[in-house]
Structure formats: structure tokens, C-alpha cells
Design a protein around this motif. Structure first.
Motif, PDB file in Angstrom:
ATOM      1  N   GLU A  69       0.825  -1.216   0.000  1.00 20.64           N
ATOM      2  CA  GLU A  69       0.000   0.000   0.000  1.00 20.64           C
ATOM      3  C   GLU A  69       0.857   1.264   0.000  1.00 20.64           C
ATOM      4  O   GLU A  69       0.503   2.280  -0.582  1.00 20.64           O
ATOM      5  N   LEU A  70       2.013   1.168   0.688  1.00 22.26           N
ATOM      6  CA  LEU A  70       2.911   2.327   0.800  1.00 22.26           C
ATOM      7  C   LEU A  70       3.910   2.394  -0.355  1.00 22.26           C
ATOM      8  O   LEU A  70       4.742   3.301  -0.408  1.00 22.26           O
ATOM      9  N   GLY A  71       3.849   1.408  -1.243  1.00 23.05           N
ATOM     10  CA  GLY A  71       4.733   1.430  -2.409  1.00 23.05           C
ATOM     11  C   GLY A  71       6.013   0.627  -2.266  1.00 23.05           C
ATOM     12  O   GLY A  71       6.851   0.617  -3.164  1.00 23.05           O
ATOM     13  N   VAL A  72       6.186  -0.057  -1.129  1.00 25.25           N
ATOM     14  CA  VAL A  72       7.371  -0.915  -0.948  1.00 25.25           C
ATOM     15  C   VAL A  72       7.009  -2.315  -1.446  1.00 25.25           C
ATOM     16  O   VAL A  72       6.072  -2.929  -0.944  1.00 25.25           O
ATOM     17  N   LYS A  73       7.757  -2.786  -2.439  1.00 23.01           N
ATOM     18  CA  LYS A  73       7.361  -4.044  -3.082  1.00 23.01           C
ATOM     19  C   LYS A  73       8.482  -5.060  -3.203  1.00 23.01           C
ATOM     20  O   LYS A  73       8.360  -6.058  -3.900  1.00 23.01           O
ATOM     21  N   ALA A  74       9.598  -4.789  -2.538  1.00 23.18           N
ATOM     22  CA  ALA A  74      10.712  -5.737  -2.547  1.00 23.18           C
ATOM     23  C   ALA A  74      11.085  -6.064  -1.106  1.00 23.18           C
ATOM     24  O   ALA A  74      11.181  -5.161  -0.264  1.00 23.18           O
ATOM     25  N   PHE A  75      11.274  -7.342  -0.833  1.00 23.97           N
ATOM     26  CA  PHE A  75      11.470  -7.792   0.548  1.00 23.97           C
ATOM     27  C   PHE A  75      12.615  -8.795   0.629  1.00 23.97           C
ATOM     28  O   PHE A  75      12.837  -9.573  -0.300  1.00 23.97           O
ATOM     29  N   ALA A  76      13.310  -8.747   1.752  1.00 28.17           N
ATOM     30  CA  ALA A  76      14.399  -9.693   1.995  1.00 28.17           C
ATOM     31  C   ALA A  76      14.136 -10.396   3.329  1.00 28.17           C
ATOM     32  O   ALA A  76      14.512  -9.886   4.382  1.00 28.17           O
ATOM     33  N   PRO A  77      13.442 -11.546   3.285  1.00 29.47           N
ATOM     34  CA  PRO A  77      13.148 -12.245   4.539  1.00 29.47           C
ATOM     35  C   PRO A  77      14.361 -13.006   5.095  1.00 29.47           C
ATOM     36  O   PRO A  77      15.198 -13.501   4.327  1.00 29.47           O
ATOM     37  N   PHE A  78      14.420 -13.079   6.432  1.00 29.14           N
ATOM     38  CA  PHE A  78      15.439 -13.860   7.139  1.00 29.14           C
ATOM     39  C   PHE A  78      14.743 -14.670   8.234  1.00 29.14           C
ATOM     40  O   PHE A  78      13.844 -14.146   8.896  1.00 29.14           O
ATOM     41  N   PRO A  79      15.152 -15.934   8.450  1.00 30.84           N
ATOM     42  CA  PRO A  79      14.461 -16.761   9.446  1.00 30.84           C
ATOM     43  C   PRO A  79      15.157 -16.818  10.792  1.00 30.84           C
ATOM     44  O   PRO A  79      16.384 -16.884  10.876  1.00 30.84           O
ATOM     45  N   ASN A  80      14.371 -16.816  11.853  1.00 32.50           N
ATOM     46  CA  ASN A  80      14.869 -17.130  13.186  1.00 32.50           C
ATOM     47  C   ASN A  80      14.546 -18.609  13.421  1.00 32.50           C
ATOM     48  O   ASN A  80      13.400 -18.980  13.637  1.00 32.50           O
ATOM     49  N   ILE A  81      15.590 -19.435  13.341  1.00 35.62           N
ATOM     50  CA  ILE A  81      15.391 -20.891  13.369  1.00 35.62           C
ATOM     51  C   ILE A  81      15.538 -21.415  14.801  1.00 35.62           C
ATOM     52  O   ILE A  81      16.429 -20.977  15.532  1.00 35.62           O
ATOM     53  N   ASN A  82      14.651 -22.371  15.182  1.00 34.16           N
ATOM     54  CA  ASN A  82      14.779 -22.998  16.510  1.00 34.16           C
ATOM     55  C   ASN A  82      16.160 -23.626  16.653  1.00 34.16           C
ATOM     56  O   ASN A  82      16.626 -24.293  15.727  1.00 34.16           O
ATOM     57  N   ASP A  83      16.748 -23.448  17.817  1.00 34.37           N
ATOM     58  CA  ASP A  83      18.080 -24.012  18.059  1.00 34.37           C
ATOM     59  C   ASP A  83      18.130 -25.512  17.772  1.00 34.37           C
ATOM     60  O   ASP A  83      19.126 -26.016  17.263  1.00 34.37           O
ATOM     61  N   ALA A  84      17.031 -26.195  18.093  1.00 31.26           N
ATOM     62  CA  ALA A  84      17.002 -27.656  17.921  1.00 31.26           C
ATOM     63  C   ALA A  84      17.166 -28.067  16.456  1.00 31.26           C
ATOM     64  O   ALA A  84      17.548 -29.204  16.164  1.00 31.26           O
ATOM     65  N   LEU A  85      16.880 -27.155  15.523  1.00 30.02           N
ATOM     66  CA  LEU A  85      16.974 -27.491  14.097  1.00 30.02           C
ATOM     67  C   LEU A  85      18.324 -27.118  13.490  1.00 30.02           C
ATOM     68  O   LEU A  85      18.575 -27.350  12.309  1.00 30.02           O
ATOM     69  N   LYS A  86      19.186 -26.527  14.291  1.00 28.93           N
ATOM     70  CA  LYS A  86      20.484 -26.100  13.759  1.00 28.93           C
ATOM     71  C   LYS A  86      21.485 -27.247  13.829  1.00 28.93           C
ATOM     72  O   LYS A  86      21.486 -28.018  14.778  1.00 28.93           O
ATOM     73  N   ASP A  87      22.321 -27.351  12.808  1.00 28.56           N
ATOM     74  CA  ASP A  87      23.403 -28.334  12.867  1.00 28.56           C
ATOM     75  C   ASP A  87      24.635 -27.801  12.146  1.00 28.56           C
ATOM     76  O   ASP A  87      24.608 -26.690  11.604  1.00 28.56           O
ATOM     77  N   ARG A  88      25.697 -28.590  12.132  1.00 28.53           N
ATOM     78  CA  ARG A  88      26.985 -28.147  11.549  1.00 28.53           C
ATOM     79  C   ARG A  88      26.867 -27.814  10.074  1.00 28.53           C
ATOM     80  O   ARG A  88      27.601 -26.993   9.543  1.00 28.53           O
TER      81      ARG A  88
END
Ligand code: PBG
Length: 328
Positions: A69-88
Motif C-alpha cells: 500500500e505504501l509502495g514498498v514491493k521488494a522484501f528480503a526475509p530472514f528466518p529465526n530458526i529454533n536451536d534444535a533445528l540447527k546443525d553443523r
């Protein structure tokens, strides 16, 4: 002797000032970074980034709708991942049913016209908190083993509907690697915006709070650039161009305006700059203390980044600045 040249004549009224203005901000300039989190119908505040929150997948849809609505139409999402799903090896990064890729697909389904730039780097999914694979014994960041993982991550993001792949990892050769993987899988149309000159900066602190992604050990200086170096940015630029980048980026922005200007002077590709979390936090903190006029400072910061040569700006101010620009 009285002055014969009077530059002030070009500043004598608002209309004249507007007429001779060299740089103008518009909502089209902005790419809005967004933080995602698991769960439903909630937002989580990020202490070090006043006004910025993590959104659950359902809430991100509302947020994007408001931005459009405000004219912003490009986005860069980043995820906050649960620690339990993180690995090497950051395996979660290629999971099509995981938080990130599912949400990316969902956003593209709801808003086919928005541009989504997805982030390629291991840190949000890495139990080590690094952008690359950490050698268990030496603690070194393994460049070529990382490329394999980045390629799979980029491919999974393209499958989810990413318009632009944004490698933020600073491994050598990753643009060529990702381009080859995309092309081999019929994703010729997916762009690459390379984080070309990404510095080992103290200004990333609040972002690492937002994603709980800070390195467990050591720092990122063996892959991110030394803030003291300017010519090195041009070497990275030449490589990214040769490897097939469609757009290049300088990051951070505000302490690196000289680098933005240099990169702009040496490329015909679009140049973007990342007005990073710490740059946002500084302005917000000063404004909250009543030490700066937050709105004017925000606009001046963004304008300076564009004046230095940025064609587009990744900024946490995107929504707020677009609202101010609309109001006039
Ligand atoms: C990591 C990444 C970082 C940012 C974007 N991607 C942080 C880092 O390199 O540690 C920082 C962005 C910001 O501070 O706003 N791949």
C-alpha cells in the motif's frame, strides 16, 4: 570585494530548492528486510531494533500487504530458526517444509508481483553460528565444502519462488557456483544479487540478536572484509561480475559511502547498499533519547546512501520512510 558568484540564489525558495534537487528518495528505492519466526499470530520485539519485530508466517502476510500500500514491493526475509533445528551443515536451510521456504512460497502465492530476495548463508541454520562450514578440529571455515551447501540452499529457494538469490556468506566462488546450479535446474530467470563488498562489521550486532545467529566461537574476519580496505572491494566486484552477478551490494552502507561510490564508478550493474541493523539502531536510540530528530535523520541517512551511488537500499526504515514520503 562583494561576491560575484552567489550559490545561495539556487537555495532561495522551497520551489527552487526542489527544482535543483539532485537526489530524491522514493519507495521504489527500498528493499525491506523482514524477520520470520515459528508459531501463529504473533510478533516478537527485537530489543536492539525498536520498531522491528519477528513475524509469524500469517502475520508477515499482513505486513507485506501494508508495505505494498505504501509502495514498498521488494522484501528480503530472514528466518529465526529454533536451536534444535540447527546443525553443523545447516541442513534445515534446504528443507522445503521448513519455516523459511514455506513462508517464501506462501508470500509468492499471495503476492505474485512482489520481489523476494532470499538470503544464502549458513548462519541462521548453523549450530556454529558461521556463514560457512566450520572444521571441527581447526575451527577454520571451509570454503569449498560450503559452496556445495550454498548451492543446495539457493536451489531450494528458487524452487520456493525466490526472485533474487542474495548470497551474504562471502565464500570465494559462490556466485559462479550458484549460477551454475540454478542454470542446470532451469532457473535461468532467477537473479543473483551478490553481497559483493561485505565487511566484518560491528554494525551487525542487532541482526544477530534478531536471529540468535552470532558465532559460537571466533569471528567472521577470515571471510568478511577488513573495514580498512577500499581497493579490495573492486577486486570482489570484478570477480562477482565475471561470475555472473546481476546486481552487486555494499554492506554496511553508512560507514562505507566511499566504497559505494567506488563500486558505482567501476560497474554498469545496479548497485545496492545494505543500511544494516546497527545503523538503524543508532538512529532509533538517539531519537528515543530525544538527541536527534529521528525522522529527519532517517531521511538524511537514506538520501546520503542514494547520493553516494546506491540504486536501491536494503533498510529497516523502508516502511517508515515510505510512509513519510507518501505524507510529503
Ligand atoms: C549473515 C548476515 C548478516 C547480516 C545479513 N546477513 C550478519 C552477519 O554477517 O553476521 C547483517 C544485516 C544487518 O546487520 O542488518 N549472513
Amino acid at each position: 570585494m562583494l561576491p560575484t558568484h552567489r550559490p545561495r540564489r539556487n537555495r532561495k525558495s522551497q520551489v527552487i530548492r526542489d527544482m535543483v534537487q539532485e537526489t530524491r528518495l522514493t519507495a521504489h528505492d527500498f528493499i525491506y528486510p523482514l524477520f520470520l519466526t515459528e508459531g501463529q499470530n504473533k510478533t516478537e520485539e527485537i530489543k536492539s531494533m525498536p520498531g522491528i519485530v519477528r513475524f509469524t508466517a500469517d502475520r508477515i502476510i499482513d505486513e507485506i500487504g501494508q508495505c505494498i500500500e505504501l509502495g514498498v514491493k521488494a522484501f528480503a526475509p530472514f528466518p529465526n530458526i529454533n536451536d534444535a533445528l540447527k546443525d553443523r551443515l545447516a541442513r534445515e536451510s534446504a528443507n522445503p517444509d521448513g519455516l523459511y521456504l514455506k513462508t517464501v512460497a506462501d508470500i509468492k502465492r499471495q503476492f505474485p508481483d512482489v520481489v523476494l530476495m532470499t538470503d544464502v548463508a549458513m548462519d541462521p541454520y548453523s549450530s556454529d553460528g558461521h556463514d560457512g562450514v566450520v572444521d571441527a578440529e581447526s575451527g577454520e571455515i571451509l570454503n569449498d565444502a560450503t559452496l556445495e551447501i550454498l548451492g543446495q540452499m539457493a536451489l531450494a529457494q528458487a524452487r520456493a519462488g525466490a526472485d533474487i538469490i542474495g548470497p551474504s556468506d562471502m565464500m570465494d566462488g559462490r556466485v559462479a557456483w550458484i549460477r551454475r546450479v540454478l542454470d542446470a535446474n532451469a532457473f535461468q530467470h532467477v537473479s543473483i544479487m551478490s553481497y559483493t563488498a561485505k565487511y566484518a562489521s560491528a554494525f551487525y550486532g542487532p541482526f544477530r540478536d534478531a536471529l540468535a545467529s552470532a558465532p559460537k566461537k571466533g569471528d567472521k574476519k577470515s571471510y568478511q572484509m577488513n573495514p580498512a580496505n577500499r581497493r579490495e572491494a573492486l577486486r570482489e566486484l570484478a570477480l562477482d561480475e565475471a561470475e555472473g552477478a546481476d546486481m552487486v551490494m555494499v554492506k554496511p552502507a553508512l560507514s562505507y559511502l566511499d566504497v559505494i561510490m567506488d563500486v558505482k564508478a567501476h560497474t554498469h550493474l545496479p548497485v545496492t547498499a545494505y543500511n544494516v541493523s546497527g545503523e538503524y539502531a543508532m538512529v532509533k536510540a538517539a531519537a528515543q533519547n530525544g538527541w536527534l530528530d529521528g525522522e529527519r535523520t532517517m531521511l538524511e541517512v537514506l538520501l546520503s546512501i542514494k547520493r553516494a551511488g546506491a540504486d536501491a537500499i536494503l533498510t529497516y526504515f523502508a516502511k517508515e520512510a515510505a510512509a513519510v514520503l507518501r505524507r510529503g
